[in-house]
Design an enzyme around this catalytic site. Structure first.
Site, PDB file in Angstrom:
ATOM      1  N   LYS A 276       0.822  -1.221   0.000  1.00 21.36           N
ATOM      2  CA  LYS A 276       0.000   0.000   0.000  1.00 21.36           C
ATOM      3  C   LYS A 276       0.854   1.268   0.000  1.00 21.36           C
ATOM      4  O   LYS A 276       0.556   2.224  -0.707  1.00 21.36           O
ATOM      5  CB  LYS A 276      -0.869   0.024   1.254  1.00 21.36           C
ATOM      6  CG  LYS A 276      -2.307  -0.287   0.994  1.00 21.36           C
ATOM      7  CD  LYS A 276      -3.179  -0.096   2.228  1.00 21.36           C
ATOM      8  CE  LYS A 276      -2.592  -0.605   3.493  1.00 21.36           C
ATOM      9  NZ  LYS A 276      -2.522   0.190   4.641  1.00 21.36           N
TER      10      LYS A 276
ATOM     11  N   ARG B 237      -9.773   2.358   9.327  1.00 24.85           N
ATOM     12  CA  ARG B 237      -9.375   0.970   9.531  1.00 24.85           C
ATOM     13  C   ARG B 237     -10.491   0.171  10.178  1.00 24.85           C
ATOM     14  O   ARG B 237     -10.382  -1.049  10.284  1.00 24.85           O
ATOM     15  CB  ARG B 237      -8.163   0.951  10.450  1.00 24.85           C
ATOM     16  CG  ARG B 237      -6.835   0.605   9.765  1.00 24.85           C
ATOM     17  CD  ARG B 237      -5.824   0.508  10.853  1.00 24.85           C
ATOM     18  NE  ARG B 237      -4.556  -0.028  10.525  1.00 24.85           N
ATOM     19  CZ  ARG B 237      -3.516   0.649  10.062  1.00 24.85           C
ATOM     20  NH1 ARG B 237      -3.649   1.913   9.744  1.00 24.85           N
ATOM     21  NH2 ARG B 237      -2.357   0.060   9.915  1.00 24.85           N
TER      22      ARG B 237
ATOM     23  N   ARG C 272      10.843  -5.307   3.742  1.00 21.86           N
ATOM     24  CA  ARG C 272      10.446  -3.894   3.644  1.00 21.86           C
ATOM     25  C   ARG C 272      11.403  -2.986   4.412  1.00 21.86           C
ATOM     26  O   ARG C 272      11.808  -3.301   5.529  1.00 21.86           O
ATOM     27  CB  ARG C 272       9.026  -3.742   4.199  1.00 21.86           C
ATOM     28  CG  ARG C 272       8.555  -2.306   4.149  1.00 21.86           C
ATOM     29  CD  ARG C 272       7.084  -2.206   4.189  1.00 21.86           C
ATOM     30  NE  ARG C 272       6.512  -2.450   5.501  1.00 21.86           N
ATOM     31  CZ  ARG C 272       5.226  -2.291   5.765  1.00 21.86           C
ATOM     32  NH1 ARG C 272       4.401  -1.927   4.811  1.00 21.86           N
ATOM     33  NH2 ARG C 272       4.757  -2.538   6.965  1.00 21.86           N
TER      34      ARG C 272
ATOM     35  N   ARG D 139      10.870  -1.000   9.948  1.00 19.73           N
ATOM     36  CA  ARG D 139       9.900  -0.455  10.890  1.00 19.73           C
ATOM     37  C   ARG D 139       9.856  -1.292  12.162  1.00 19.73           C
ATOM     38  O   ARG D 139       9.917  -2.514  12.090  1.00 19.73           O
ATOM     39  CB  ARG D 139       8.512  -0.426  10.256  1.00 19.73           C
ATOM     40  CG  ARG D 139       8.165   0.920   9.718  1.00 19.73           C
ATOM     41  CD  ARG D 139       6.914   0.891   8.932  1.00 19.73           C
ATOM     42  NE  ARG D 139       5.826   0.164   9.586  1.00 19.73           N
ATOM     43  CZ  ARG D 139       4.581   0.208   9.165  1.00 19.73           C
ATOM     44  NH1 ARG D 139       4.266   0.924   8.125  1.00 19.73           N
ATOM     45  NH2 ARG D 139       3.644  -0.482   9.785  1.00 19.73           N
TER      46      ARG D 139
ATOM     47  N   ARG E 294      -0.789  -7.569  13.863  1.00 19.94           N
ATOM     48  CA  ARG E 294      -1.375  -6.635  12.896  1.00 19.94           C
ATOM     49  C   ARG E 294      -2.243  -7.373  11.876  1.00 19.94           C
ATOM     50  O   ARG E 294      -3.278  -6.856  11.452  1.00 19.94           O
ATOM     51  CB  ARG E 294      -0.272  -5.838  12.192  1.00 19.94           C
ATOM     52  CG  ARG E 294       0.292  -4.750  13.097  1.00 19.94           C
ATOM     53  CD  ARG E 294       1.658  -4.283  12.642  1.00 19.94           C
ATOM     54  NE  ARG E 294       1.601  -3.635  11.358  1.00 19.94           N
ATOM     55  CZ  ARG E 294       2.590  -3.655  10.462  1.00 19.94           C
ATOM     56  NH1 ARG E 294       3.692  -4.325  10.730  1.00 19.94           N
ATOM     57  NH2 ARG E 294       2.470  -3.021   9.342  1.00 19.94           N
TER      58      ARG E 294
HETATM   59  P1  AMP Z   1       0.405   1.930   9.343  1.00 16.19           P
HETATM   60  O1  AMP Z   1       1.608   2.728   9.026  1.00 16.19           O
HETATM   61  O2  AMP Z   1      -0.821   2.415   8.639  1.00 16.19           O
HETATM   62  O3  AMP Z   1       0.622   0.441   9.184  1.00 16.19           O
HETATM   63  O4  AMP Z   1       0.102   2.168  10.912  1.00 16.19           O
HETATM   64  C1  AMP Z   1       1.026   1.778  11.890  1.00 16.19           C
HETATM   65  C2  AMP Z   1       0.323   1.643  13.229  1.00 16.19           C
HETATM   66  O5  AMP Z   1      -0.283   2.923  13.587  1.00 16.19           O
HETATM   67  C3  AMP Z   1      -0.816   0.652  13.272  1.00 16.19           C
HETATM   68  O6  AMP Z   1      -0.360  -0.677  13.490  1.00 16.19           O
HETATM   69  C4  AMP Z   1      -1.646   1.193  14.439  1.00 16.19           C
HETATM   70  O7  AMP Z   1      -1.042   0.892  15.689  1.00 16.19           O
HETATM   71  C5  AMP Z   1      -1.525   2.708  14.246  1.00 16.19           C
HETATM   72  N1  AMP Z   1      -2.609   3.235  13.367  1.00 16.19           N
HETATM   73  C6  AMP Z   1      -2.432   3.912  12.214  1.00 16.19           C
HETATM   74  N2  AMP Z   1      -3.614   4.251  11.669  1.00 16.19           N
HETATM   75  C7  AMP Z   1      -4.566   3.744  12.493  1.00 16.19           C
HETATM   76  C8  AMP Z   1      -5.998   3.727  12.460  1.00 16.19           C
HETATM   77  N3  AMP Z   1      -6.686   4.292  11.459  1.00 16.19           N
HETATM   78  N4  AMP Z   1      -6.639   3.123  13.487  1.00 16.19           N
HETATM   79  C9  AMP Z   1      -5.972   2.549  14.513  1.00 16.19           C
HETATM   80  N5  AMP Z   1      -4.625   2.494  14.583  1.00 16.19           N
HETATM   81  C10 AMP Z   1      -3.918   3.096  13.593  1.00 16.19           C
END
Ligand code: AMP
Length: 256
Positions: A41, A119, A158, A191, A202
């Site tokens: 993504k 989400r 990644r 990360r 996740r």
């Molecule tokens: P991402 O970079 O989108 O994979 O987000 C990394 C982490 O940020 C996720 O595993 C969550 O802990 C938190 N996070 C980001 N966006 C959201 C969301 N919309 N709802 C809940 N947690 C979020």
């Protein structure tokens, strides 16, 4: 070559102004991206923004920016930091507040590409309400899908740039110089939540909370479902075609 906006209004809040201010493209796209962790993504978001002129609005990036000390943490954000480290989802009310505080970015004349939000169905309803208040709506929700074993292989390789947030993969999308960001020369990192335990959590969070979103947007007639197999350029072309981007604007999608 046009310089991409620094997204500071999104990363640090609406008191800040992006530099440069986004330009108005010929057609404004307002989109959201869905897909499990590791589906590619982030890479697609970067490529789509280059082609559509939209701003990449990632809620994960806002949390990561906050946690690197770029701004003072509110108690809710400090609690969110621990939640995120465990790979769990941050509570809906914290994320919704964060997006609401940045609703000016949703009205941006360059359009937007939401990545990582919504989400959950609660977040999707809140987004609908926020957009309705602004008199705008989503043009579409792009949902990427891929078999689980392919996802696990992608996550292992990644790497991200902690400075400009560009996303790479050691084999399928390597930087020109190993371990160094093509855009800003910063050393790439893995990360924190790409460790095996956090990945497992996740994936479970995605299955439980995010899959119902696919039904939600299908019912709303907004869902654009895209297979995420192949190279980033192949996936991009598939996505641009599904968005109805004219063929002439799809040229130049190959990387130099
Ligand atoms: P991402 O970079 O989108 O994979 O987000 C990394 C982490 O940020 C996720 O595993 C969550 O802990 C938190 N996070 C980001 N966006 C959201 C969301 N919309 N709802 C809940 N947690 C979020």
């Amino acid at each position: 070559m046009t310089v991409a906006p620094d997204r500071i209004a999104w990363l640090q809040g609406s008191a800040f102004r992006c530099d440069p201010e986004p330009e108005a493209p010929e057609r404004v796209y307002r989109l959201a991206l869905l897909g499990p962790p590791g589906v590619g993504k982030g890479t697609q978001a970067e490529l789509l923004c280059q082609h559509l002129g939209t701003c990449h609005l990632s809620t994960g990036d806002v949390f990561r920016a906050a946690f690197t000390g770029a701004c003072t943490l509110s108690p809710a954000l400090a609690a969110a930091q621990d939640t995120m480290r465990r790979g769990e989802l941050v509570p809906d009310d914290v994320v919704i507040l964060l997006v609401r505080e940045r609703s000016r970015c949703l009205r941006c004349r360059g359009g937007f590409l939401l990545d990582g939000f919504p989400r959950t169905v609660v977040q999707a309803r809140a987004l609908d309400a926020i957009l309705a208040e602004q008199g705008i709506a989503l043009d579409g929700v792009i949902s990427y899908h891929l078999p689980l074993d392919a996802i696990v292989a992608r996550l292992g390789g990644r790497r991200i740039c902690p400075q400009c947030k560009a996303v790479y993969h050691v084999t399928s999308h390597p930087p020109r110089q190993e371990g160094i960001c093509d855009h800003c020369g910063t050393a790439l990192v893995r990360r924190e939540d790409d460790c095996p335990e956090a990945i497992r959590v996740r994936m479970q969070a995605y299955e439980a909370d995010t899959c119902p979103l696919i039904d939600y947007y299908q019912a709303a007639g907004k869902l654009i479902s895209i297979p995420a197999s192949g190279t980033p350029e192949e996936i991009l072309l598939r996505t641009l075609a599904a968005l109805g981007v004219p063929e002439v604007q799809r040229s130049g999608t190959g990387r130099a």
